[in-house]
Design a protein around this motif. Structure first.
Motif, mmCIF file in Angstrom:
data_model
loop_
_atom_site.group_PDB
_atom_site.id
_atom_site.type_symbol
_atom_site.label_atom_id
_atom_site.label_comp_id
_atom_site.label_asym_id
_atom_site.label_seq_id
_atom_site.Cartn_x
_atom_site.Cartn_y
_atom_site.Cartn_z
ATOM 1 N N CYS A 652 1.114 -1.334 -0.059
ATOM 2 C CA CYS A 652 0.510 -0.075 -0.087
ATOM 3 C C CYS A 652 0.999 1.260 -0.145
ATOM 4 O O CYS A 652 0.784 2.038 -0.394
ATOM 5 C CB CYS A 652 -0.777 -0.192 1.453
ATOM 6 N N TYR A 653 2.352 1.238 0.287
ATOM 7 C CA TYR A 653 2.683 2.398 1.265
ATOM 8 C C TYR A 653 3.164 2.238 -1.133
ATOM 9 O O TYR A 653 3.396 3.927 -1.165
ATOM 10 C CB TYR A 653 3.991 1.856 1.253
ATOM 11 N N GLY A 654 3.928 1.426 -1.695
ATOM 12 C CA GLY A 654 3.845 1.919 -3.122
ATOM 13 C C GLY A 654 3.060 2.290 -3.997
ATOM 14 O O GLY A 654 3.209 3.257 -4.574
ATOM 15 N N VAL A 655 1.697 1.674 -3.844
ATOM 16 C CA VAL A 655 0.440 2.602 -4.762
ATOM 17 C C VAL A 655 0.242 3.805 -4.028
ATOM 18 O O VAL A 655 0.800 4.161 -4.841
ATOM 19 C CB VAL A 655 -0.235 1.729 -4.244
ATOM 20 N N VAL A 656 0.417 4.607 -2.524
ATOM 21 C CA VAL A 656 0.044 5.332 -1.854
ATOM 22 C C VAL A 656 1.271 6.897 -2.610
ATOM 23 O O VAL A 656 0.568 7.467 -3.148
ATOM 24 C CB VAL A 656 -0.035 4.941 -1.029
ATOM 25 N N ASN A 657 2.200 6.059 -2.667
ATOM 26 C CA ASN A 657 3.552 7.028 -2.976
ATOM 27 C C ASN A 657 3.743 6.591 -4.666
ATOM 28 O O ASN A 657 4.879 7.289 -4.889
ATOM 29 C CB ASN A 657 4.902 7.022 -2.365
ATOM 30 N N ILE A 658 3.406 6.255 -5.127
ATOM 31 C CA ILE A 658 3.439 5.820 -6.669
ATOM 32 C C ILE A 658 3.927 7.497 -7.614
ATOM 33 O O ILE A 658 2.900 7.762 -7.010
ATOM 34 C CB ILE A 658 2.686 4.856 -7.575
ATOM 35 N N ARG A 659 4.713 7.289 -8.558
ATOM 36 C CA ARG A 659 5.014 8.326 -9.512
ATOM 37 C C ARG A 659 5.028 7.828 -11.180
ATOM 38 O O ARG A 659 5.303 7.347 -11.899
ATOM 39 C CB ARG A 659 6.074 8.728 -9.164
ATOM 40 N N LYS A 660 3.475 8.823 -11.248
ATOM 41 C CA LYS A 660 3.199 8.489 -12.814
ATOM 42 C C LYS A 660 2.049 9.566 -13.222
ATOM 43 O O LYS A 660 1.606 10.319 -12.245
ATOM 44 C CB LYS A 660 1.549 6.513 -13.062
ATOM 45 N N PRO A 661 2.393 9.553 -14.338
ATOM 46 C CA PRO A 661 1.572 10.752 -15.097
ATOM 47 C C PRO A 661 0.192 10.794 -14.835
ATOM 48 O O PRO A 661 -0.523 9.949 -14.822
ATOM 49 C CB PRO A 661 2.013 10.965 -17.383
ATOM 50 N N ASN A 662 -0.343 12.217 -15.083
ATOM 51 C CA ASN A 662 -2.147 11.899 -14.529
ATOM 52 C C ASN A 662 -2.720 11.876 -15.640
ATOM 53 O O ASN A 662 -1.974 12.881 -16.849
ATOM 54 C CB ASN A 662 -2.225 12.999 -13.422
ATOM 55 N N LEU A 663 -3.938 11.986 -15.994
ATOM 56 C CA LEU A 663 -4.735 12.304 -16.958
ATOM 57 C C LEU A 663 -4.947 14.003 -17.234
ATOM 58 O O LEU A 663 -4.797 14.243 -18.741
ATOM 59 C CB LEU A 663 -6.284 11.998 -16.988
ATOM 60 N N TYR A 664 -5.029 14.415 -16.389
ATOM 61 C CA TYR A 664 -4.938 16.071 -16.595
ATOM 62 C C TYR A 664 -3.549 16.835 -17.418
ATOM 63 O O TYR A 664 -4.051 17.421 -17.897
ATOM 64 C CB TYR A 664 -4.837 17.070 -14.884
ATOM 65 N N ASP A 665 -2.608 16.243 -16.873
ATOM 66 C CA ASP A 665 -0.673 16.753 -17.277
ATOM 67 C C ASP A 665 -1.464 15.901 -19.632
ATOM 68 O O ASP A 665 -0.927 16.911 -20.361
ATOM 69 C CB ASP A 665 0.283 16.162 -17.123
ATOM 70 N N LEU A 666 -1.373 14.979 -19.546
ATOM 71 C CA LEU A 666 -1.645 14.082 -20.747
ATOM 72 C C LEU A 666 -2.949 15.333 -21.341
ATOM 73 O O LEU A 666 -2.848 15.399 -22.477
ATOM 74 C CB LEU A 666 -2.499 12.940 -20.140
ATOM 75 N N ILE A 667 -3.945 15.137 -21.461
ATOM 76 C CA ILE A 667 -5.023 15.987 -22.266
ATOM 77 C C ILE A 667 -4.022 17.414 -22.118
ATOM 78 O O ILE A 667 -4.695 18.703 -23.468
ATOM 79 C CB ILE A 667 -6.272 16.472 -21.239
ATOM 80 N N SER A 668 -3.747 18.013 -21.142
ATOM 81 C CA SER A 668 -3.318 19.529 -21.385
ATOM 82 C C SER A 668 -1.652 19.582 -22.343
ATOM 83 O O SER A 668 -2.319 20.879 -23.344
ATOM 84 C CB SER A 668 -2.309 20.202 -19.548
ATOM 85 N N LEU A 669 -1.654 18.750 -22.542
ATOM 86 C CA LEU A 669 -0.579 18.210 -23.722
ATOM 87 C C LEU A 669 -0.956 18.668 -24.772
ATOM 88 O O LEU A 669 -0.618 19.302 -25.861
ATOM 89 C CB LEU A 669 0.539 17.378 -23.421
ATOM 90 N N HIS A 670 -1.482 17.867 -25.191
ATOM 91 C CA HIS A 670 -3.255 18.100 -26.148
ATOM 92 C C HIS A 670 -3.495 19.151 -26.793
ATOM 93 O O HIS A 670 -3.453 19.644 -27.400
ATOM 94 C CB HIS A 670 -4.215 16.627 -25.469
ATOM 95 N N ILE A 671 -4.030 19.754 -25.684
ATOM 96 C CA ILE A 671 -4.587 20.988 -25.669
ATOM 97 C C ILE A 671 -3.296 22.299 -26.191
ATOM 98 O O ILE A 671 -3.432 22.479 -27.418
ATOM 99 C CB ILE A 671 -5.292 21.446 -24.555
ATOM 100 N N LYS A 672 -2.850 21.853 -25.945
ATOM 101 C CA LYS A 672 -1.420 22.835 -26.599
ATOM 102 C C LYS A 672 -1.066 22.267 -27.571
ATOM 103 O O LYS A 672 -0.516 23.566 -28.562
ATOM 104 C CB LYS A 672 -0.076 23.022 -25.260
ATOM 105 N N ALA A 673 -1.067 21.159 -28.008
ATOM 106 C CA ALA A 673 -0.349 20.877 -29.047
ATOM 107 C C ALA A 673 -2.206 21.089 -30.409
ATOM 108 O O ALA A 673 -1.651 22.121 -31.527
ATOM 109 C CB ALA A 673 -0.277 19.502 -29.337
ATOM 110 N N ARG A 674 -3.413 20.679 -29.894
ATOM 111 C CA ARG A 674 -4.096 21.111 -30.990
ATOM 112 C C ARG A 674 -5.683 21.560 -30.488
ATOM 113 O O ARG A 674 -6.755 21.081 -31.032
ATOM 114 C CB ARG A 674 -4.112 19.618 -31.629
ATOM 115 N N GLY A 675 -5.352 22.367 -29.849
ATOM 116 C CA GLY A 675 -6.101 22.630 -29.045
ATOM 117 C C GLY A 675 -6.944 24.121 -28.665
ATOM 118 O O GLY A 675 -5.761 24.465 -28.347
#
Length: 707
Positions: A652-675
């Motif tokens: 559970c420590y591993g799951v709570v402290n996981i470092r992975k990209p989130n959907l907000y950052d992913l979609i923000s990059l799409h908006i910068k590129a084409r929205g």
């Protein structure tokens, strides 16, 4: 099944207009009332279509819909807890009586339960938000198929089953490209099984390496196409052997690639019999098998890179890695730590970043954005069917911040350039809540559940919810050799409570039915699931959120243990879920409209950790992890919470402290590129929101269209 797929994935129903001249309002109103009890309602467009249907069509529609909805929320079974007046009877009964009841139950082999008469309960006071069902059509099903085939990351067992049903039961178009190699193996296996006239030419375009062919051979043998575990390869018909050898012969650099899985290829050779054919018929495959069998030395790309790095000839190593951008990206951290010329490393990566896959770029960007943050441990999630994780002490030296920032910028620029090639999105609304949901990089081991959630994502707990009520339901299983013999199954629902530093505070389980500190209790330990085709049995466990915080704790970790040590995949019926309840005493113990999540327990493990509740931040942290009992450490009379506390806390420590990209950052990059970003849904052409438009639970959309 068609409606079940679009219902589960899109909250849509495939229905067409009828020819009724007079709407059957009483029937439609009754239908609405009944599905509201399950937590669903109809949109206006569904009601408009229902008004055009004659009574017989309405009946058929209702009889198809309700069982599907019940199955989704777990209302398709009967719930029989030990104490039918839970939680009142457990919280108010004397300890001695609870103990005596348990002893009687155990001595009787799980047959005798407390003789408690069920009392009349107060009506349900909760008024949860309904899930709205709208009109869909066949194009929704085809979109699901196309998006799953276009996924750039591993998909779940549920996704694979949906692909198979669509390919076997509908008209579909094979995609021009299938980015994920595991999906290539899956889709081509189904295609070959479905269309007996299919040949090598139909699928040749999907196969580029020997490992691609090995995955197909593994899929055809019903093995693990991730190649994380070994497979017992089946015998192949002569026509299949010729097809597989032809696919292999057309791939490039097969000798080196086959060496990666040498032992498996040697076993495959025993099934394909390549030496039976002329060396001229499949020359590359013939020679590769011969070299593997004779143990001839095969020079590999990795060997050349390691040789150059061992000699500290990083210029030569980078020149080699430049030819394989993905491998260079994965070695960046090591190169920046060890190379004496970090500027050359950064410049080389800048040159090839545009050729690195977007999932890898996103992960590299996230890694270097947090590279020098203070973390005591490094957490790893190995590839495979079991959702395990392990952590080691973080002893990595720091990398100069300027280099980390440079890598992040390079990744962002490359991603924006890649996304600019996609269609213009128009005006886009992006909810800030998307920051709590992680990008679905690997769904391989995800459980089938009411909502598809990426491991490590965080969902808010409604302010109206005071009690978290988890539930499990199961039956016995059968002897594999004697179908008529029931084998007893005992699975146990437990919860461990930890403080913010993951120090153990208390647990609630069959060994401790109610807390001495927190307002929490268990419905009683049932040790016999009953006949495999019977009503089954259930356990419930309540935790009051405010009491956890009041007495200095933070995390509540729900767990399910197979005490009789059958793996969940071998159980015919087993599920877990939880409800958010405003009042623990109102309504029935199980109320389908309050079900927040329900998942089938099907993993090849004896311990499931479905969810973590952060009671301080009032967040649900989706865990969906599995473990197997460590028999060496098992000193608490079996597979239970006490025997596994340290492993659970580490996971559970591993799951709570996981470092992975989130959907907000992913979609923000799409908006910068084409929205064009907008602040309100009303002015948007595309909406990304938790309850509207594209939601975080539409994982196939992100895996296929936005990665």
């Amino acid at each position: 099944m068609l409606n079940e797929i679009v219902l589960r994935r899109r909250n849509k129903l495939t229905i067409s207009n009828g020819e009724a001249t007079q709407p059957n309002i009483p029937f439609i109103s009754t239908m609405l009332k009944n599905i509201e009890n399950l937590g669903y309602t109809f949109s206006a467009d569904v009601i408009d279509v229902l008004k055009t249907l004659p009574e017989k069509s309405l009946e058929d529609f209702y009889l198809e819909l309700v069982p599907m909805l019940k199955n989704m929320v777990g209302a398709n079974v009967v719930y029989h807890p030990m104490y039918p007046n839970f939680p009142k009877s457990v919280m108010e009964e004397k300890e001695a009586i609870l103990y005596l009841n348990a002893i009687i139950h155990y001595i009787s082999g799980g047959v005798l339960c407390p003789n408690e008469t069920k009392e009349e309960r107060l009506p349900l006071f909760d008024n949860p938000e309904m899930k709205v069902l709208s009109v869909g059509n066949m194009s929704d099903l085809q979109d699901v198929f196309a998006l799953l085939c276009a996924s750039k990351t591993s998909i779940s067992g549920t996704d694979k089953a949906d692909i198979q049903w669509i390919m076997e039961n509908t008209t579909f178009i094979m995609p021009d490209d299938i980015p994920l190699k595991e999906n290539v193996a899956l889709v081509c296996k189904i295609y070959l099984n479905t269309y007996k006239s299919a040949n090598t030419n139909d699928i040749q375009k999907y196969f580029h390496t020997a490992t691609d062919v090995l995955r197909l051979i593994t899929a055809m043998s019903d093995g693990d196409i991730s190649l994380a575990t070994n497979t017992r390869f089946r015998n192949f018909k002569r026509s299949e052997r010729r097809m597989l050898l032809e696919l292999l012969d057309h791939c490039s650099n097969i000798e080196e690639d086959m060496l990666r899985y040498k032992n498996r290829w040697l076993r495959v050779g025993e099934k394909l019999h390549p030496m039976e054919y002329s060396p001229l018929q499949y020359p590359h495959a013939y020679l590769a098998f011969q070299k593997l069998r004779d143990g001839e030395k095969i020079e590999t790309f990795g060997g050349k890179v390691n040789k150059a790095m061992d000699a500290e000839n990083y210029e030569a190593a980078l020149a080699l890695l430049k030819k394989r951008p993905g491998e260079l990206a994965r070695k960046l951290d090591y190169l920046l730590r060890t190379a004496k010329i970090p500027n050359m490393v950064v410049n080389t990566f800048k040159d090839i970043a545009g050729d690195v896959s977007t999932p890898v770029l996103l992960q590299v960007k996230e890694h270097f954005a947090h590279r020098n943050e203070e973390n005591e441990n490094r957490v790893f999630f190995p590839k495979g069917n079991l959702s395990r994780c392990h952590s080691i002490k973080n002893t990595l030296p720091e990398i100069e911040e300027s280099y980390c920032n440079a890598i992040v910028s390079i990744c962002e620029n490359a991603l924006i350039e890649a996304y600019r090639k996609k269609d213009f999105m128009g005006k886009v609304y992006l909810s800030p809540e998307f920051k709590n949901y992680l990008v679905p990089f690997s769904q391989r081991s995800a459980s089938k559940s009411l909502k598809t959630i990426v491991r490590g994502s965080r969902l808010p707990i409604s302010e109206d919810i005071n009690t978290l009520r988890a539930f499990i339901w199961w039956t016995n299983t059968t002897d594999k050799n004697n179908d008529w013999d029931d084998y007893r199954v005992d699975i146990d629902l437990s919860a461990a409570i930890f403080d913010e530093n993951w120090n153990y505070m208390e647990h609630i389980s069959y060994t401790n039915l109610r807390s001495r500190k927190y307002q929490a209790c268990h419905s009683g330990d049932i040790t016999n699931g009953g006949p495999v085709n019977g009503d089954g049995v259930s356990e419930f466990l309540d935790v009051d959120i405010d009491s956890v915080v009041k007495y200095g704790a933070r995390y509540v970790v729900y767990q399910v243990y197979s005490f009789t040590n059958q793996t969940f995949k071998d159980l015919p019926h087993a599920m877990f879920g939880w409800m958010g309840r405003e009042s623990a005493g109102s309504g029935e113990i199980y109320e389908p409209k309050t079900v927040e999540q329900k998942m089938d327990l099907t993993a090849n493990s004896t311990i499931a950790i479905p969810v973590i509740f952060d009671c301080v931040n009032r967040e649900i942290i989706w865990c969906d992890m599995n473990q197997t009992l460590d028999s060496v450490r098992c000193n608490h009379f079996g597979n239970n919470l006490e025997s596994n506390l340290s492993g659970v806390a580490a996971t559970c420590y591993g799951v709570v402290n996981i470092r992975k990209p989130n959907l907000y950052d992913l979609i923000s990059l799409h908006i910068k590129a084409r929205g064009i970003p907008v602040d309100t849904k009303e002015e948007a052409d595309v909406i990304f929101d938790v309850n509207d438009g594209i939601t975080p639970f539409d994982t196939e959309v992100f895996m296929g269209e936005y990665l």
